[in-house]
Write a protein that holds these residues in place. Sequence first.
Motif, PDB file in Angstrom:
ATOM      1  N   ALA A  28       0.832  -1.213   0.000  1.00 32.96           N
ATOM      2  CA  ALA A  28       0.000   0.000   0.000  1.00 32.96           C
ATOM      3  C   ALA A  28       0.864   1.260   0.000  1.00 32.96           C
ATOM      4  CB  ALA A  28      -0.922  -0.004   1.213  1.00 32.96           C
ATOM      5  N   PHE A  29       1.982   1.235   0.700  1.00 31.60           N
ATOM      6  CA  PHE A  29       2.845   2.416   0.744  1.00 31.60           C
ATOM      7  C   PHE A  29       3.602   2.627  -0.566  1.00 31.60           C
ATOM      8  CE2 PHE A  29       2.791   2.021   5.494  1.00 31.60           C
ATOM      9  CZ  PHE A  29       2.183   3.237   5.720  1.00 31.60           C
ATOM     10  N   ASN A  30       3.844   1.561  -1.297  1.00 31.66           N
ATOM     11  CA  ASN A  30       4.661   1.672  -2.505  1.00 31.66           C
ATOM     12  C   ASN A  30       3.858   1.852  -3.784  1.00 31.66           C
ATOM     13  OD1 ASN A  30       7.087   1.473  -1.148  1.00 31.66           O
ATOM     14  ND2 ASN A  30       7.074  -0.759  -1.224  1.00 31.66           N
ATOM     15  N   THR A  31       2.563   1.811  -3.726  1.00 35.54           N
ATOM     16  CA  THR A  31       1.764   1.913  -4.948  1.00 35.54           C
ATOM     17  C   THR A  31       1.379   3.358  -5.238  1.00 35.54           C
ATOM     18  OG1 THR A  31      -0.147   1.021  -6.103  1.00 35.54           O
ATOM     19  CG2 THR A  31      -0.460   1.566  -3.793  1.00 35.54           C
ATOM     20  N   THR A  32       1.110   3.618  -6.519  1.00 35.19           N
ATOM     21  CA  THR A  32       0.619   4.946  -6.915  1.00 35.19           C
ATOM     22  C   THR A  32      -0.841   4.876  -7.339  1.00 35.19           C
ATOM     23  OG1 THR A  32       1.420   4.550  -9.162  1.00 35.19           O
ATOM     24  CG2 THR A  32       2.902   5.710  -7.646  1.00 35.19           C
ATOM     25  N   SER A  33      -1.387   3.670  -7.394  1.00 30.37           N
ATOM     26  CA  SER A  33      -2.772   3.482  -7.800  1.00 30.37           C
ATOM     27  C   SER A  33      -3.682   3.514  -6.567  1.00 30.37           C
ATOM     28  CB  SER A  33      -2.926   2.142  -8.516  1.00 30.37           C
ATOM     29  OG  SER A  33      -4.280   1.825  -8.701  1.00 30.37           O
ATOM     30  N   VAL A  34      -4.754   4.277  -6.664  1.00 29.18           N
ATOM     31  CA  VAL A  34      -5.691   4.378  -5.547  1.00 29.18           C
ATOM     32  C   VAL A  34      -6.450   3.062  -5.366  1.00 29.18           C
ATOM     33  CG1 VAL A  34      -7.726   5.597  -4.677  1.00 29.18           C
ATOM     34  CG2 VAL A  34      -5.925   6.865  -5.834  1.00 29.18           C
ATOM     35  N   ALA A  35      -6.786   2.415  -6.462  1.00 32.22           N
ATOM     36  CA  ALA A  35      -7.519   1.141  -6.372  1.00 32.22           C
ATOM     37  C   ALA A  35      -6.650   0.074  -5.708  1.00 32.22           C
ATOM     38  CB  ALA A  35      -7.949   0.689  -7.767  1.00 32.22           C
ATOM     39  N   LEU A  36      -5.389  -0.005  -6.107  1.00 34.19           N
ATOM     40  CA  LEU A  36      -4.490  -0.981  -5.497  1.00 34.19           C
ATOM     41  C   LEU A  36      -4.225  -0.640  -4.025  1.00 34.19           C
ATOM     42  CD1 LEU A  36      -2.865  -3.529  -5.978  1.00 34.19           C
ATOM     43  CD2 LEU A  36      -0.951  -2.090  -6.717  1.00 34.19           C
ATOM     44  N   LEU A  37      -4.182   0.642  -3.706  1.00 37.65           N
ATOM     45  CA  LEU A  37      -4.024   1.076  -2.325  1.00 37.65           C
ATOM     46  C   LEU A  37      -5.181   0.585  -1.466  1.00 37.65           C
ATOM     47  CD1 LEU A  37      -2.618   2.963  -0.161  1.00 37.65           C
ATOM     48  CD2 LEU A  37      -4.255   4.681  -0.928  1.00 37.65           C
ATOM     49  N   MET A  38      -6.403   0.726  -1.964  1.00 35.22           N
ATOM     50  CA  MET A  38      -7.573   0.279  -1.206  1.00 35.22           C
ATOM     51  C   MET A  38      -7.576  -1.245  -1.044  1.00 35.22           C
ATOM     52  SD  MET A  38      -9.028   2.953  -0.231  1.00 35.22           S
ATOM     53  CE  MET A  38     -10.448   2.220   0.491  1.00 35.22           C
ATOM     54  N   VAL A  39      -7.212  -1.961  -2.085  1.00 38.59           N
ATOM     55  CA  VAL A  39      -7.161  -3.420  -1.996  1.00 38.59           C
ATOM     56  C   VAL A  39      -6.120  -3.848  -0.974  1.00 38.59           C
ATOM     57  CG1 VAL A  39      -6.531  -5.515  -3.284  1.00 38.59           C
ATOM     58  CG2 VAL A  39      -8.062  -3.832  -4.303  1.00 38.59           C
ATOM     59  N   CYS A  40      -4.957  -3.213  -1.000  1.00 37.45           N
ATOM     60  CA  CYS A  40      -3.895  -3.560  -0.044  1.00 37.45           C
ATOM     61  C   CYS A  40      -4.302  -3.232   1.390  1.00 37.45           C
ATOM     62  CB  CYS A  40      -2.600  -2.831  -0.403  1.00 37.45           C
ATOM     63  SG  CYS A  40      -1.779  -3.479  -1.862  1.00 37.45           S
ATOM     64  N   LEU A  41      -4.954  -2.098   1.589  1.00 36.86           N
ATOM     65  CA  LEU A  41      -5.383  -1.732   2.940  1.00 36.86           C
ATOM     66  C   LEU A  41      -6.465  -2.675   3.455  1.00 36.86           C
ATOM     67  CD1 LEU A  41      -5.408   2.171   2.833  1.00 36.86           C
ATOM     68  CD2 LEU A  41      -3.775   0.668   3.988  1.00 36.86           C
ATOM     69  N   LEU A  42      -7.392  -3.067   2.586  1.00 35.53           N
ATOM     70  CA  LEU A  42      -8.422  -4.032   2.997  1.00 35.53           C
ATOM     71  C   LEU A  42      -7.800  -5.393   3.307  1.00 35.53           C
ATOM     72  CD1 LEU A  42     -11.382  -3.167   0.599  1.00 35.53           C
ATOM     73  CD2 LEU A  42     -11.259  -2.809   3.073  1.00 35.53           C
ATOM     74  N   ALA A  43      -6.827  -5.788   2.503  1.00 34.53           N
ATOM     75  CA  ALA A  43      -6.145  -7.060   2.757  1.00 34.53           C
ATOM     76  C   ALA A  43      -5.372  -6.998   4.072  1.00 34.53           C
ATOM     77  CB  ALA A  43      -5.211  -7.395   1.604  1.00 34.53           C
ATOM     78  N   ALA A  44      -4.742  -5.872   4.348  1.00 34.87           N
ATOM     79  CA  ALA A  44      -4.002  -5.722   5.599  1.00 34.87           C
ATOM     80  C   ALA A  44      -4.946  -5.766   6.800  1.00 34.87           C
ATOM     81  CB  ALA A  44      -3.221  -4.406   5.591  1.00 34.87           C
ATOM     82  N   ALA A  45      -6.093  -5.113   6.680  1.00 33.78           N
ATOM     83  CA  ALA A  45      -7.062  -5.133   7.784  1.00 33.78           C
ATOM     84  C   ALA A  45      -7.604  -6.537   8.005  1.00 33.78           C
ATOM     85  CB  ALA A  45      -8.201  -4.149   7.495  1.00 33.78           C
ATOM     86  N   ALA A  46      -7.913  -7.243   6.927  1.00 40.30           N
ATOM     87  CA  ALA A  46      -8.422  -8.610   7.054  1.00 40.30           C
ATOM     88  C   ALA A  46      -7.367  -9.536   7.650  1.00 40.30           C
ATOM     89  CB  ALA A  46      -8.878  -9.127   5.691  1.00 40.30           C
ATOM     90  N   ALA A  47      -6.123  -9.381   7.234  1.00 40.48           N
ATOM     91  CA  ALA A  47      -5.049 -10.225   7.762  1.00 40.48           C
ATOM     92  C   ALA A  47      -4.789  -9.915   9.240  1.00 40.48           C
ATOM     93  CB  ALA A  47      -3.781 -10.037   6.940  1.00 40.48           C
ATOM     94  N   LEU A  48      -4.869  -8.651   9.619  1.00 43.19           N
ATOM     95  CA  LEU A  48      -4.709  -8.308  11.037  1.00 43.19           C
ATOM     96  C   LEU A  48      -5.835  -8.893  11.881  1.00 43.19           C
ATOM     97  CD1 LEU A  48      -3.422  -4.617  10.976  1.00 43.19           C
ATOM     98  CD2 LEU A  48      -2.234  -6.616  11.859  1.00 43.19           C
TER      99      LEU A  48
END
Length: 97
Positions: free
Chosen positions: A16-36
């Motif tokens: 999420a920190f390394n991407t420039t795409s907003v869609a990929l950022l949201m997917v990464c943040l949702l994946a991080a929240a689910a994994a946590l």
Amino acid sequence: MPWLYLLVALAALVGAFNTTSVALLMVCLLAAAAALLAWVMGLLAQRVGSRSRDEAAMIDPVELHRLREQAEARRLAAAAESGLGATGTGTQAEPRR
């Protein structure tokens, strides 16, 4: 196994920190929240599982019924031996007024 979820969450945050795409950022943040969430639930499941009783040590209903019958028979035998009668209380009912 729960520690793998933590690693997945960290990898998703790095993504999420390394991407420039907003869609990929949201997917990464949702994946991080689910994994946590999965990591925390896994830790709680391990803690509950370590404190639970062994099912093999529990008494089955048939054995419990047999033990209750034996205890009742012993109680009645002790009451008859001491002369208290079948109730085992040793008290007499008061007459009604």
